[in-house]
Design a protein around this motif. Structure first.
Motif, PDB file in Angstrom:
ATOM      1  N   PRO A  61       0.818  -1.217   0.000  1.00 33.54           N
ATOM      2  CA  PRO A  61       0.000   0.000   0.000  1.00 33.54           C
ATOM      3  C   PRO A  61       0.847   1.259   0.000  1.00 33.54           C
ATOM      4  CG  PRO A  61       0.149  -0.882   2.217  1.00 33.54           C
ATOM      5  CD  PRO A  61       0.856  -1.870   1.320  1.00 33.54           C
ATOM      6  N   ASP A  62       0.268   2.333  -0.508  1.00 36.78           N
ATOM      7  CA  ASP A  62       0.894   3.648  -0.384  1.00 36.78           C
ATOM      8  C   ASP A  62       0.655   4.232   1.002  1.00 36.78           C
ATOM      9  OD1 ASP A  62       1.952   4.092  -3.125  1.00 36.78           O
ATOM     10  OD2 ASP A  62      -0.163   3.855  -3.647  1.00 36.78           O
ATOM     11  N   VAL A  63      -0.485   3.916   1.574  1.00 36.63           N
ATOM     12  CA  VAL A  63      -0.809   4.365   2.925  1.00 36.63           C
ATOM     13  C   VAL A  63      -1.719   3.311   3.541  1.00 36.63           C
ATOM     14  CG1 VAL A  63      -2.766   5.755   2.087  1.00 36.63           C
ATOM     15  CG2 VAL A  63      -1.743   6.257   4.328  1.00 36.63           C
ATOM     16  N   ILE A  64      -1.532   3.080   4.847  1.00 42.63           N
ATOM     17  CA  ILE A  64      -2.326   2.050   5.509  1.00 42.63           C
ATOM     18  C   ILE A  64      -2.750   2.523   6.884  1.00 42.63           C
ATOM     19  CG2 ILE A  64      -0.262   0.860   6.422  1.00 42.63           C
ATOM     20  CD1 ILE A  64      -1.831  -1.787   6.020  1.00 42.63           C
ATOM     21  N   VAL A  65      -4.007   2.254   7.225  1.00 45.94           N
ATOM     22  CA  VAL A  65      -4.527   2.462   8.569  1.00 45.94           C
ATOM     23  C   VAL A  65      -4.372   1.147   9.319  1.00 45.94           C
ATOM     24  CG1 VAL A  65      -6.552   3.019   9.957  1.00 45.94           C
ATOM     25  CG2 VAL A  65      -6.181   4.192   7.780  1.00 45.94           C
ATOM     26  N   PRO A  93       8.048   5.524   5.249  1.00 39.94           N
ATOM     27  CA  PRO A  93       8.796   6.367   6.196  1.00 39.94           C
ATOM     28  C   PRO A  93       7.966   7.366   6.985  1.00 39.94           C
ATOM     29  CG  PRO A  93       9.116   7.154   3.956  1.00 39.94           C
ATOM     30  CD  PRO A  93       8.343   5.870   3.846  1.00 39.94           C
ATOM     31  N   HIS A  94       6.719   7.612   6.583  1.00 37.27           N
ATOM     32  CA  HIS A  94       5.901   8.616   7.262  1.00 37.27           C
ATOM     33  C   HIS A  94       4.931   7.919   8.211  1.00 37.27           C
ATOM     34  CE1 HIS A  94       7.514  11.664   4.576  1.00 37.27           C
ATOM     35  NE2 HIS A  94       7.343  10.790   3.593  1.00 37.27           N
ATOM     36  N   LEU A 137       0.760   4.388   8.570  1.00 38.16           N
ATOM     37  CA  LEU A 137       2.052   4.307   7.901  1.00 38.16           C
ATOM     38  C   LEU A 137       1.844   4.727   6.449  1.00 38.16           C
ATOM     39  CD1 LEU A 137       3.517   0.909   9.211  1.00 38.16           C
ATOM     40  CD2 LEU A 137       4.212   3.220   9.868  1.00 38.16           C
ATOM     41  N   SER A 138       2.797   5.481   5.891  1.00 36.84           N
ATOM     42  CA  SER A 138       2.595   6.019   4.558  1.00 36.84           C
ATOM     43  C   SER A 138       3.922   6.178   3.822  1.00 36.84           C
ATOM     44  CB  SER A 138       1.895   7.383   4.648  1.00 36.84           C
ATOM     45  OG  SER A 138       1.707   7.953   3.371  1.00 36.84           O
ATOM     46  N   ARG A 139       3.867   5.947   2.512  1.00 34.46           N
ATOM     47  CA  ARG A 139       5.004   6.280   1.650  1.00 34.46           C
ATOM     48  C   ARG A 139       5.043   7.774   1.366  1.00 34.46           C
ATOM     49  NH1 ARG A 139       5.943   5.579  -2.940  1.00 34.46           N
ATOM     50  NH2 ARG A 139       3.847   5.393  -3.804  1.00 34.46           N
TER      51      ARG A 139
END
Length: 352
Positions: A61-65, A93-94, A137-139
């Protein structure tokens, strides 16, 4: 190791394209019975932790909850898990996390057992502050988060809160875990993740306290949808077709959002409680006790209606698939993902 590399290579071939944004939600089961134990297990390369990372890396994923991840005050567990995920081949990393309501002491005897300080006396069920929290978490970079978790239950318009003693009503928060509005900063504009993890609508008495709270945790978003593209994301802990609960608030949210109906590749035999279910088993996201609730759909991604969905799915591989063992070892929940066309995100900036 070779098998793992093959898994990642095969699944990344179906990952989101450069024109898409892959959003996911997942309860990886990264919660323990005491503070600091999750960080200990991450540092020890616990097999369950590694399995959860493999599942996420496979979905790419590009971003995950993440729901079901213990919080600590300086974010060590989340940072350590992000490091494990990077070693598994998928750097994100974010990060964002904040103290959840789960395990937060109220100082009151909310469950009426004559003692204060128990797991049921916290703002949300928890044996310690931060147990079973949430994280992002996010790219991609994240914007300024709006944290609604301190909103009192009594202050929600039209709430279904049962009669509580005045001292309890004055402190009882609506969120059993958290309610966050998290902006994801893409080249096409902001996408707001409206993230929450609700109490299950069971484990109570005829007053239906948990069922009412579960409903109202979803109803909260009806009053807080942003005037920008969004995705409702997380674990509402409610199956719209099967199991217990009050579906009215989730149904009302679908007047503003769309349901891509992500499906898994495999559905277990529909025996036990599953045999009596009405919903499509391919939509299930949780493998629960077949003698109890059975498999249910409790994890959701509901994008705003103006967004164009290019793909979706549930990571539920068939037995024998190289990823199946990791999925089983990680959690009784399954990861859900949705691909969003970035062009539709750009076109929807400023529109609800």
């Amino acid at each position: 190791m070779r098998i793992f590399v093959w898994i990642i290579s095969a699944l990344l071939a179906t990952a989101a394209t450069a024109q898409d944004l892959r959003v996911a939600t997942y309860d990886p089961g990264l919660t323990r019975k005491g503070p600091g134990l999750l960080l200990r297990d991450i540092r020890r390369s616990d097999p369950q932790v590694l399995a959860a990372a493999r599942v996420i890396a496979a979905a790419a994923p590009d971003v995950i909850v993440l729901t079901g991840l213990d919080w600590d005050g300086d974010g060590q567990a989340l940072a350590a898990f992000a490091g494990v995920l990077e070693q598994a081949g998928h750097a994100m990393p974010h990060h964002f996390s904040r103290r959840p309501n789960s395990g937060m002491p109220t100082g009151l005897d909310l469950d009426g057992d004559g003692r204060a300080g128990g797991a049921d006396d916290a703002q949300g069920f928890g044996q310690f502050s931060g147990q079973n929290g949430m994280a992002i978490l996010s790219r991609l970079p994240l914007g300024v988060v709006i944290d609604h978790s301190a909103v009192l239950w009594r202050d929600l318009p039209g709430n279904l809160m049962p009669p509580l003693p005045p001292e309890a009503a004055e402190v009882q928060r609506l969120s059993s875990t958290a309610h966050w509005d998290v902006p994801v900063l893409t080249d096409a504009g902001r996408l707001h993740l409206l993230a929450w993890s609700a109490t299950p609508p069971v484990f109570d008495g005829p007053e239906d306290r948990n069922g009412r709270r579960n409903h109202d945790e979803a109803a909260f978003w009806l009053h807080h949808l942003p005037p920008a593209p969004f995705v409702l994301a997380g674990n509402p802990n409610l199956d719209l077709a099967d199991g217990e609960g009050r579906p009215q608030a989730m149904a009302a949210l679908l007047e503003h959002a769309q349901d891509p109906q992500p499906k898994g590749a495999f559905q277990p035999e529909q025996a036990g409680a599953n045999a009596g279910h009405r919903g499509d088993p391919a939509l299930d996201t949780g493998a629960f006790d077949p003698a109890g609730p059975g498999n249910l759909r409790v994890d959701y991604l509901l994008p705003a209606k103006g967004l164009r969905i290019t793909g979706s799915g549930v990571i539920w591989p068939a037995p024998g698939d190289p990823l199946a063992a990791a999925v089983e070892a990680a959690s009784d929940h399954r990861l859900v993902w949705v691909d969003i066309d970035l062009g539709s995100l750009e076109a929807g900036q400023g529109d609800r």
